[in-house]
Design a protein around this motif. Structure first.
Motif, mmCIF file in Angstrom:
data_model
loop_
_atom_site.group_PDB
_atom_site.id
_atom_site.type_symbol
_atom_site.label_atom_id
_atom_site.label_comp_id
_atom_site.label_asym_id
_atom_site.label_seq_id
_atom_site.Cartn_x
_atom_site.Cartn_y
_atom_site.Cartn_z
ATOM 1 N N ASP A 1 -3.351 29.995 8.224
ATOM 2 C CA ASP A 1 -4.234 29.457 7.197
ATOM 3 C C ASP A 1 -4.478 30.538 6.160
ATOM 4 N N LEU A 2 -4.362 30.202 4.882
ATOM 5 C CA LEU A 2 -4.604 31.186 3.826
ATOM 6 C C LEU A 2 -6.081 31.526 3.669
ATOM 7 N N LEU B 1 -7.005 35.133 2.044
ATOM 8 C CA LEU B 1 -6.073 36.243 2.170
ATOM 9 C C LEU B 1 -5.053 36.199 1.044
ATOM 10 N N THR B 2 -4.554 37.361 0.660
ATOM 11 C CA THR B 2 -3.466 37.387 -0.312
ATOM 12 C C THR B 2 -2.172 36.891 0.300
ATOM 13 N N SER B 3 -2.035 37.054 1.624
ATOM 14 C CA SER B 3 -0.860 36.590 2.351
ATOM 15 C C SER B 3 -1.205 36.554 3.833
ATOM 16 N N ASN B 4 -0.555 35.689 4.556
ATOM 17 C CA ASN B 4 -0.802 35.621 5.989
ATOM 18 C C ASN B 4 -0.157 36.791 6.734
ATOM 19 N N VAL B 5 -0.678 37.072 7.923
ATOM 20 C CA VAL B 5 -0.207 38.162 8.770
ATOM 21 C C VAL B 5 0.294 37.572 10.091
ATOM 22 N N PRO B 6 1.601 37.483 10.314
ATOM 23 C CA PRO B 6 2.108 36.944 11.585
ATOM 24 C C PRO B 6 1.499 37.687 12.770
ATOM 25 N N LEU C 1 -9.384 42.582 8.410
ATOM 26 C CA LEU C 1 -8.085 41.934 8.586
ATOM 27 C C LEU C 1 -7.275 42.820 9.524
ATOM 28 N N LEU C 2 -6.795 42.238 10.623
ATOM 29 C CA LEU C 2 -6.171 43.030 11.690
ATOM 30 C C LEU C 2 -4.708 42.631 11.871
ATOM 31 N N ASP C 3 -3.878 43.630 12.232
ATOM 32 C CA ASP C 3 -2.486 43.332 12.576
ATOM 33 C C ASP C 3 -2.401 42.909 14.044
#
Length: 609
Positions: free
Chosen positions: A233-234, A203-208, A264-266
């Motif tokens: 985890d990246l 991922l370019t950045s993690n998603v809380p 990739l899900l929120d």
């Protein structure tokens, strides 16, 4: 239909819908003195036109100038679609030979070294949706021997095994729109023993509170789905366990591919980013002298493929040309290829995946040596390791790749002590093993084997007499195989092999042989060469081809071979097809010679006592 050259999606194992192909007409200018920056070429219009992605040396570029070019410049307008508002814009280059610098509206936005590997630049800061910007590219292509160039000639004319150079852009240029937080290219690892696929999703950045989801499909529909957290985890990893009823191995006989949906899900389950991919379930292993595919010996009937075209040089004129080359090889009895002395474009690997064609991935660095002289081909540098890692990252997930070959025909005496060639050879070997634990690696194909723990040991031998060839190749049965030496025309084997570390019982094969010179009707004044004396007749060719192939098929210590080569390439006229891909020989007859059971396969089929 479209008139745009090479319009197909360039990255078929990681597909997004929002993209724009930039191939076509660009402004262009030669810069023989490499003074263009000082002369303001970043800011002004260029004098000529070129058709991208074809190099200026090629006829398909519309230029066809085969002289040396220290630097070349490209320029074109790029319009960012209005519907890409709020998305990041990534500029992709399939390959630019050799050093590239990129400007957007006069601002340098990126640079890259290496003529065989892709690179991408996030240009979001420098462009706006719905607006037009100016893209400028400078490519430098020096004669410096430290530059990895494969088979590109360092002399003005083509000669021997060196061919017309490629300068500048030679693979597709394209734009892609991605969310600010997005998926990177997945790493897909098959696990035949567990009937599973392990999918790593950087991922370019993690998603809380977010997650990644992977869905596996076949022709009947969804097979299995899996998820992993995207906040700790990246590179989240999803393991997809495939039920026995839906498990189907990838092989040359059945090149089955599963489709993959990546998301990739929120925290609410809404899709932030999505892409499509595919995978093959297959394994590669070593048992004794055998290389196993899915647990069984599959004799590797490989052909050397250099991927050159009369009008496109290193760039295939169309996607159909890539497909044709694989099918031609299969028609005459090969089940795979060494992709020789260039990093082939990814579309080729996609077709190899779906057609069940075994390939060895290779870099373009023929003949590296340390006692370098001005007329030598290439000398190794740390940049080789950097570029090779880029190739490994791009190609890791392709099931058709069943081995890696970072270097080819390096030359250095063991007695010279530790040199930069040792450092680079070991560095490329260790980099390969670190990037991929699932495939065998040859430290260097032919000549200077420098890494004791190399997975595979090989040699190159162009002896044309089948009886003499058998005497050399049969040495592997004694445990001391043929090893290339400085005087390779002399097939005698010295008591010590000054080019290589000692053989330690690895799987062994002759990874270059044949190269039979055959051009029955050369044009007036046409340069032509191949290995050995030309056969006196077509029937004499078949007898020699059969004799050489039989030596290797009948050797129970040999797990495969690689015949030189699929097609003629310019003056090197030892292919099984002419340079334009028209046939030289009876395909069925060549196929029959290669198709019988090899000795190492027969051993596996024999009932145990």
């Amino acid at each position: 239909m479209t008139d745009q050259p090479r319009p197909e999606y360039p990255r078929p194992q990681f597909v997004r819908d929002r993209w724009r192909n930039l191939n076509g007409e660009w402004e262009f200018e030669f810069d023989g003195g490499d003074s263009g920056f000082e002369r303001g070429l970043v800011q002004r219009r260029l004098q000529h036109q070129i058709t991208v992605p074809f190099a200026p040396e090629s006829q398909l570029s519309g230029i066809g100038d085969t002289d040396f070019h220290a630097a070349v410049w490209y320029r074109r307008a790029i319009q960012i679609p209005a519907e890409w508002s709020g998305l990041n814009v990534v500029l992709h280059f399939g390959a630019v030979d050799h050093d590239a610098t990129i400007w957007i509206d006069g601002i340098e936005v990126g640079r890259h070294r290496g003529g065989f590997t892709p690179f991408a630049i996030d240009i979001s800061t420098f462009v706006r949706a719905g607006r037009t910007s100016t893209l400028v590219v400078r490519a430098r292509d020096s004669k410096d021997a430290s530059q990895a160039r494969g088979k590109q000639s360092t002399e003005y004319h083509n000669h021997h095994c060196d061919y017309t150079r490629t300068t500048g852009i030679w693979q597709t240029v394209w734009l892609e729109a991605v969310p600010p937080i997005s998926l990177k290219r997945p790493r897909i690892t098959p696990d035949v023993g567990a009937s599973a696929l392990h999918v790593e999703l950087p991922l370019t950045s993690n998603v809380p509170g977010g997650s990644v989801a992977v869905t596996l499909r076949d022709a009947e529909g969804i097979v299995v789905s899996g998820t992993a957290r995207a906040d700790i985890d990246l590179a989240p990893r999803v393991t997809l366990s495939i039920p026995a009823s839906r498990s189907r191995l990838w092989s040359p006989e059945d090149p089955h591919l599963y489709d993959l949906d990546l998301e990739l899900l929120d925290p609410s389950g809404a899709v932030i980013d999505g892409a499509r991919s595919y995978a093959g379930l297959r394994s590669v292993a070593i048992v004794g002298k055998s290389v196993l595919l899915n647990g069984r010996p599959v004799f590797q009937r490989l052909v050397l493929d250099q991927g050159y075209y009369p009008d496109g040089i290193m760039t295939a004129p169309s996607d159909e040309h890539l497909i044709r080359d694989i099918k031609l090889a299969q028609e005459v009895g090969f089940n795979g290829a060494r992709l020789h002395q260039k990093v082939f474009e990814e579309r080729y690997l996609y077709h190899a995946d779906r057609l069940g064609y075994l390939v060895w991935g290779e870099f373009g660095d023929w003949g590296c040596k340390v006692d370098w002289k001005p007329d030598d081909r290439q000398k190794p540098t740390a940049s080789y390791i950097t570029q090779w890692l880029e190739a490994l990252e791009r190609d890791y997930s392709h099931p058709s790749i069943i081995g890696w070959c970072p270097l080819n025909e390096t030359r250095q005496y063991i007695g010279d002590g530790i040199t930069v060639l040792d450092d680079v050879t070991r560095g490329m070997f260790l980099a390969t093993k670190a990037a991929d634990r699932t495939r065998p690696v040859i430290d260097a194909s032919g000549y200077s084997h420098r890494v004791a723990e190399t997975d595979i040991y090989d040699s190159h031998n162009y002896e044309q007499d089948p009886e003499l060839f058998a005497g050399v190749m049969d040495m592997i049965r004694t445990g001391v195989p043929y090893i290339n030496t400085e005087d390779d025309e002399n097939r005698s084997i010295p008591e010590t092999a000054p080019w290589s570390i000692a053989y330690r019982g690895q799987p062994y094969f002759c990874s270059e042989f044949g190269g039979i010179w055959w051009n029955p009707t050369p044009a007036d004044g046409e340069a032509s060469w191949g290995y050995g004396q030309r056969p006196e007749s077509l029937e004499a060719f078949y007898q020699r081809f059969t004799g050489l192939v039989d030596v290797l098929l009948d050797n129970p210590e040999m797990f495969g071979y690689c015949y030189t080569q699929l097609t003629d390439v310019f003056q090197e006229q030892n292919g099984l097809f002419f340079f334009d891909r028209t046939p030289k020989f009876d395909a069925e007859r060549l196929r029959a010679v290669q198709s019988r059971t090899a000795a190492i396969e027969a051993q596996a089929l024999a009932p145990s006592s």
